[in-house]
Structure formats: structure tokens, C-alpha cells
Motif scaffolding. Structure first.
Motif: not given
Length: 313
Positions: A35, A138, A141, A155, A158-159, A162, A170, A172, A189
Motif C-alpha cells: 500500500n 484512489i 485522494a 470519498y 471509501l473505507g 477497502r 491500495c 492513493a 483508507l
């Protein structure tokens, strides 16, 4: 995947001989399943940072993006390069949606671009476990933060996306994030432990000028140079975009208006007219501009003072 293999993808698909400063570290980290948060200046090649590892991971990359124009621009570029990409923006029938989702589940697409609103819809979340997702990106972000200049409430949720993809890396990306914005991105996130890759936002090829003037129109007409490349004029209200575009047209300047209150068909038509050079001047609110990848944008005007220095940047 090795650095050489990632560089080979860059060369074969995009024709670039090398990554730009800061890109290779991000690409390698994400391709290996990590990530990350990437803070790169406008024009710094943020899309490459998820497109190259997306291809390297050989599955579906979901890109959450806030604007139809941004999605259309990137999908068109990928398709031009022979990469299968789909935008789920705009109005589509239930039948078309189901057909697209079936094709995505069957592995027909390498990239799927979607708005946060649609990504959080029940229809999409029900299909999500069946999609061969290998990377979640994303884009823009900073829209997740109330301290960002383009706050988008969806937005902040968006968790949910995830958590639905716990084993998928991921990335961002954004061109503007203060410490407060970065903190919100991490929390929303669930990326508290993710490394941040950041490059300087100094842009030596951009010059900034302030023009005190008793009349905006005369100064604007004097400074506008559509013959040398595309121009963008920003106003703070939707009505002003239409008024200024009309005034410029009356002066013989090919100008279009763009704001979020226009219907999709009209927005798309005006954007295409600007991108093709048919109408090189766009008068817009800040609904226009994010993700637009054009090499000859020569001047950007603000007719009103933006809310903050970050918003101006």
C-alpha cells in the motif's frame, strides 16, 4: 516483479525510456503488493504509478476517480495504447451495466474507472467479490478530506471499498495534500502504516502573474492567446462561466463553458471541443481540470480569488 520488467512495460506501452523522478519507487512498491500514498505535482505522472503496476499484476485495476472528464481522458488514452479499459461514468441501462460487469468478471478489462458514488452502490459492491481485482487506486485522494479543496463526501466512505478488498494493495494519489488532508486520507483508507512517496511541488516551468485591473474584460482580452495553445479561465460561480463564454464569443473568441450543473452530454461536448482545439478557450468552475492531460495548456486565468493558496495551486 523486477525493475527491468516494470521498465519494459513502461517502454512497450507508453514509449518512455525511463520513469520520471519518484515514479519507479512507487511503481515497484505497489507492484510487489504494498500500500502507498503518492504526493506528486500536477504533471508528475501520477497515473503511471498505478497503471504500470496494474498491468504488471495481471488482473483488474479499479480506479476511483471524482470526475467524468478525468475518467474519459484516461480510458481513451489506455484504449489508444491497446489496453482494455472501461469507464462506468454516466447513465447506463441496467442491461448494459450487467453486461459490463459480466465481462469484467470474465477478465476482459485491465482497468475499470468508477466514481466513488457508483463504487459504493449496492449493485457494484455485490459484484465486487467476483471481480479479479489486483489493485485499487484512489485518484485525487485529497477529495476524501474536508480540508481538501475538492471535498467529495462519498470519498469519506471509501473505507467500505477497502475493507471489501482486504488482500488487494491500495495506492492513493494526489497533487495536493496538507498534513491535515494526509491524516484524513490515512484514516479513511485504513493506511496508517502505508509509506508516503512525495516529490517537490516546485514547478519551475510555471510562472504566476497578478494583474491589478479596473476592468477584467479588457485585461483578459489583452492577455488571452488561444493561437499559442489552450487556455482555461476559472470563475467561482456556474452562471459566470456561461456569461463569460458568451462575452468572449461576442469578441470572436471560440470559448465554451463548463460546470457541474450542465448535463453530461453538454459537458462532454464542450470538453471534446476544447481538447480537439475546435474551441481552445474553456471558461469553467473547478469542476473542470483535474486529470486533464494536454501538452499545450499555455495559460490559466483566475477571474476571482480562490478560497485559499492551496485551492489556487
Amino acid at each position: 516483479m523486477s525493475t527491468e520488467a516494470l521498465l519494459s512495460i513502461l517502454q512497450q506501452v507508453w514509449g518512455y525510456s525511463a520513469f520520471r523522478p519518484g515514479q519507479s519507487e512507487i511503481v515497484e512498491h505497489v507492484a510487489q503488493g504494498g500500500n502507498a500514498i503518492a504526493l506528486l505535482p500536477t504533471g508528475g505522472g501520477k497515473s503511471i504509478c498505478y497503471q504500470v503496476p496494474g498491468l504488471a499484476r495481471q488482473g483488474l485495476t479499479i480506479v476511483v476517480s471524482p470526475l467524468i472528464s478525468l475518467m474519459e481522458d484516461q480510458v481513451a488514452d489506455l484504449q489508444k495504447r491497446g489496453i482494455s479499459a472501461l469507464s462506468l461514468a454516466g447513465d447506463v441501462s441496467i442491461q448494459t451495466w450487467d453486461q459490463w460487469m459480466d465481462r469484467a468478471i470474465n477478465g476482459e478489462f485491465a482497468f475499470l474507472y468508477i466514481s466513488p458514488e457508483r463504487a459504493l452502490s449496492q449493485r457494484f459492491l455485490e459484484r465486487l467479490p467476483h471481480l479479479p481485482v489486483q489493485l485499487l487506486a484512489i485518484d485525487e485522494a485529497h477529495c476524501a478530506s474536508q480540508w481538501g479543496h475538492d471535498f467529495r463526501p462519498h470519498y469519506t466512505r471509501l473505507g467500505v471499498l477497502r475493507k471489501s478488498l482486504p488482500d488487494v494493495p491500495c495506492l492513493a494519489v494526489t497533487a495536493s495534500a496538507t498534513a491535515a488532508v494526509l491524516g484524513d486520507i490515512r484514516a479513511i483508507l485504513d493506511m496508517e502504516a502505508a509509506p508516503v512517496f512525495q516529490r517537490s511541488f516546485d514547478r519551475p516551468n510555471i510562472s504566476i502573474h497578478v494583474h491589478p485591473t479596473p476592468t477584467c474584460e479588457s485585461t483578459l482580452l489583452r492577455l488571452l492567446q488561444p493561437s499559442i495553445g489552450r487556455q482555461i479561465i476559472y470563475t467561482r460561480s456556474r452562471s459566470q462561466t456561461v456569461q463569460w463564454a458568451k462575452r468572449l464569443q461576442e469578441q470572436g473568441i471560440a470559448a465554451k463553458a463548463y460546470h457541474a450543473g450542465m448535463n453530461l452530454e453538454e459537458r462532454s461536448a464542450h470538453q471534446h471541443a476544447w481538447m480537439s482545439g475546435e474551441s481552445p478557450v474553456m471558461v469553467a468552475t473547478n469542476a473542470f481540470g483535474m486529470g486533464i492531460d494536454q501538452s499545450d495548456v499555455r495559460q490559466v486565468f483566475h477571474l476571482d480569488l480562490p478560497d485559499s493558496l492551496e485551492s489556487y495551486y
